[in-house]
Write a protein that holds these residues in place. Structure first.
Motif, PDB file in Angstrom:
ATOM      1  N   ILE A  10       1.079  -1.198   0.453  1.00  0.00           N
ATOM      2  CA  ILE A  10       0.146  -0.191   0.626  1.00  0.00           C
ATOM      3  C   ILE A  10       1.157   1.263  -0.161  1.00  0.00           C
ATOM      4  N   GLU A  11       0.423   2.540  -0.915  1.00  0.00           N
ATOM      5  CA  GLU A  11       1.077   3.277  -0.544  1.00  0.00           C
ATOM      6  C   GLU A  11       1.467   4.198   0.775  1.00  0.00           C
ATOM      7  N   ASP A  12       2.304   5.781   0.545  1.00  0.00           N
ATOM      8  CA  ASP A  12       2.441   5.538   1.638  1.00  0.00           C
ATOM      9  C   ASP A  12       1.637   6.864   2.587  1.00  0.00           C
ATOM     10  N   ASN A  43       3.410  -3.474  10.842  1.00  0.00           N
ATOM     11  CA  ASN A  43       3.514  -3.394   9.550  1.00  0.00           C
ATOM     12  C   ASN A  43       4.767  -3.210   9.270  1.00  0.00           C
ATOM     13  N   SER A  44       5.682  -3.179  10.377  1.00  0.00           N
ATOM     14  CA  SER A  44       7.086  -2.042  10.229  1.00  0.00           C
ATOM     15  C   SER A  44       7.979  -3.017  10.632  1.00  0.00           C
ATOM     16  N   THR A  45       9.259  -2.166  10.976  1.00  0.00           N
ATOM     17  CA  THR A  45      10.210  -2.811  11.655  1.00  0.00           C
ATOM     18  C   THR A  45      11.474  -1.715  12.357  1.00  0.00           C
ATOM     19  N   VAL A  46      10.723  -1.123  13.535  1.00  0.00           N
ATOM     20  CA  VAL A  46      11.769  -0.402  14.169  1.00  0.00           C
ATOM     21  C   VAL A  46      13.571  -0.945  14.542  1.00  0.00           C
ATOM     22  N   GLY A  47      13.877  -2.396  14.088  1.00  0.00           N
ATOM     23  CA  GLY A  47      15.236  -2.475  14.341  1.00  0.00           C
ATOM     24  C   GLY A  47      15.630  -2.653  16.236  1.00  0.00           C
ATOM     25  N   GLY A  61      15.276  -7.117  13.782  1.00  0.00           N
ATOM     26  CA  GLY A  61      15.853  -6.805  12.573  1.00  0.00           C
ATOM     27  C   GLY A  61      16.669  -4.937  12.472  1.00  0.00           C
ATOM     28  N   ARG A  62      16.384  -5.119  11.464  1.00  0.00           N
ATOM     29  CA  ARG A  62      17.157  -3.641  10.786  1.00  0.00           C
ATOM     30  C   ARG A  62      16.099  -2.667  10.420  1.00  0.00           C
ATOM     31  N   ARG A  63      15.454  -1.439  10.438  1.00  0.00           N
ATOM     32  CA  ARG A  63      15.206  -0.537  10.706  1.00  0.00           C
ATOM     33  C   ARG A  63      14.557  -0.606   9.093  1.00  0.00           C
ATOM     34  N   GLY A  67       9.320   1.144   9.703  1.00  0.00           N
ATOM     35  CA  GLY A  67       9.214   2.015  10.875  1.00  0.00           C
ATOM     36  C   GLY A  67      10.178   2.961  11.311  1.00  0.00           C
ATOM     37  N   GLN A  68      10.567   3.891  10.042  1.00  0.00           N
ATOM     38  CA  GLN A  68      10.459   4.948  10.788  1.00  0.00           C
ATOM     39  C   GLN A  68       9.655   5.966  10.438  1.00  0.00           C
ATOM     40  N   MET A  69       8.962   5.898   9.982  1.00  0.00           N
ATOM     41  CA  MET A  69       7.367   6.577   9.723  1.00  0.00           C
ATOM     42  C   MET A  69       6.403   5.788  11.046  1.00  0.00           C
TER      43      MET A  69
END
Length: 272
Positions: A10-12, A43-47, A61-63, A67-69
């Protein structure tokens, strides 16, 4: 608040709309001292990289961009990602498994306000939970203490006993005169007692009065005492208009107190 974020296809712009909706709910129902808890599949990875006071160093994991959003959203609203602040084995960290278990990620998070971070005692996944899902159950342990509100109980003012002793003759004569005028009601003891009590209270109130509260500090005036009483009355009332009134009284009292302290200090210095 339960959240399910759109997937990476899905788009940002659509993701930002979801964040805007969550912020609207927070602004309406999560202001002030409300302990807002937001959890779900982001559905994001902050790391696992420490980021200020928002993300801890015990993620997985890696951000990525999403995850930044999520981190930006947390910063705007004073939130922390709780399950990145507790050191756990990896099987207690990952929240999602790909089919046939060839990849594992941390996609689910529990967010709380920064001011309530100490109430979160533990966050972990339960990989052995019997559920039909490719997500593991994520649980958190909270310990919240309710604020004890002490209601102010106004002390009952006392009669001025020194004045009563000084005017005891006048009080006695007035009481005798009023009591002799009371008509006795035979058989009605309660009525007689109420008449006598009312007569005594009226007489003492007119001739003696009650002791005024005396300030303990020499620079405290009666006006300041009155403002203190009024400020105390509004202290624990949870209302925006009352809070403004309380702040106004507090500021007025502080200015008056500072002036009074300076004046009495100046008088002491002049005496020396």
């Amino acid at each position: 608040m339960q959240v399910y974020m759109p997937t990476s296809e899905i788009e940002d712009d659509e993701v930002e709309k979801v964040y805007d909706t969550i912020e609207d709910v927070l602004q309406e129902d999560g202001r002030g001292d409300t302990n807002s808890i937001i959890l779900g599949d982001w559905n994001s990875t902050v790391g696992d990289e420490l980021y200020q006071n928002t993300v801890g160093s015990h993620g997985l994991g890696r951000r990525n961009h999403r995850g930044q959003m999520l981190i930006d959203f947390c910063e705007r609203n004073g939130l922390i990602v709780t399950n990145t602040w507790f050191k756990k084995p990896k099987r207690r960290i990952y929240t999602w498994k790909a089919p046939w278990d060839w990849r594992r990620h941390q996609l689910d998070y529990i967010l709380v306000k920064h001011q309530f971070r100490n109430s979160v005692k533990d966050v972990k996944t339960l990989p052995g939970a019997d559920i039909i899902s490719n997500h593991d159950l994520l649980v958190a342990k909270f310990q919240t203490r309710l604020k004890k509100i002490i209601r102010f109980q106004k002390r009952r003012p006392r009669w001025d006993l020194e004045k009563l002793y000084a005017q005891r003759q006048s009080v006695q004569e007035t009481l005798e005169e009023k009591l002799s005028a009371i008509e006795s009601e035979s058989g009605n003891v309660e009525g007689q007692w109420n008449n006598i009590k009312e007569c005594m209270l009226d007489t003492i109130s007119d001739l003696v009065g009650k002791v005024e509260k005396i300030a303990r500090k020499p620079w405290v005036t009666q006006e300041m005492m009155s403002k203190m009483e009024e400020r105390r009355k509004w202290k624990n009332v949870n209302n925006e208009e009352v809070r403004r009134k309380y702040r106004r009284l507090r500021n007025e009292l502080k200015r008056t107190t500072d002036r009074a302290k300076k004046n009495i200090l100046r008088r002491y210095v002049m005496r020396l």
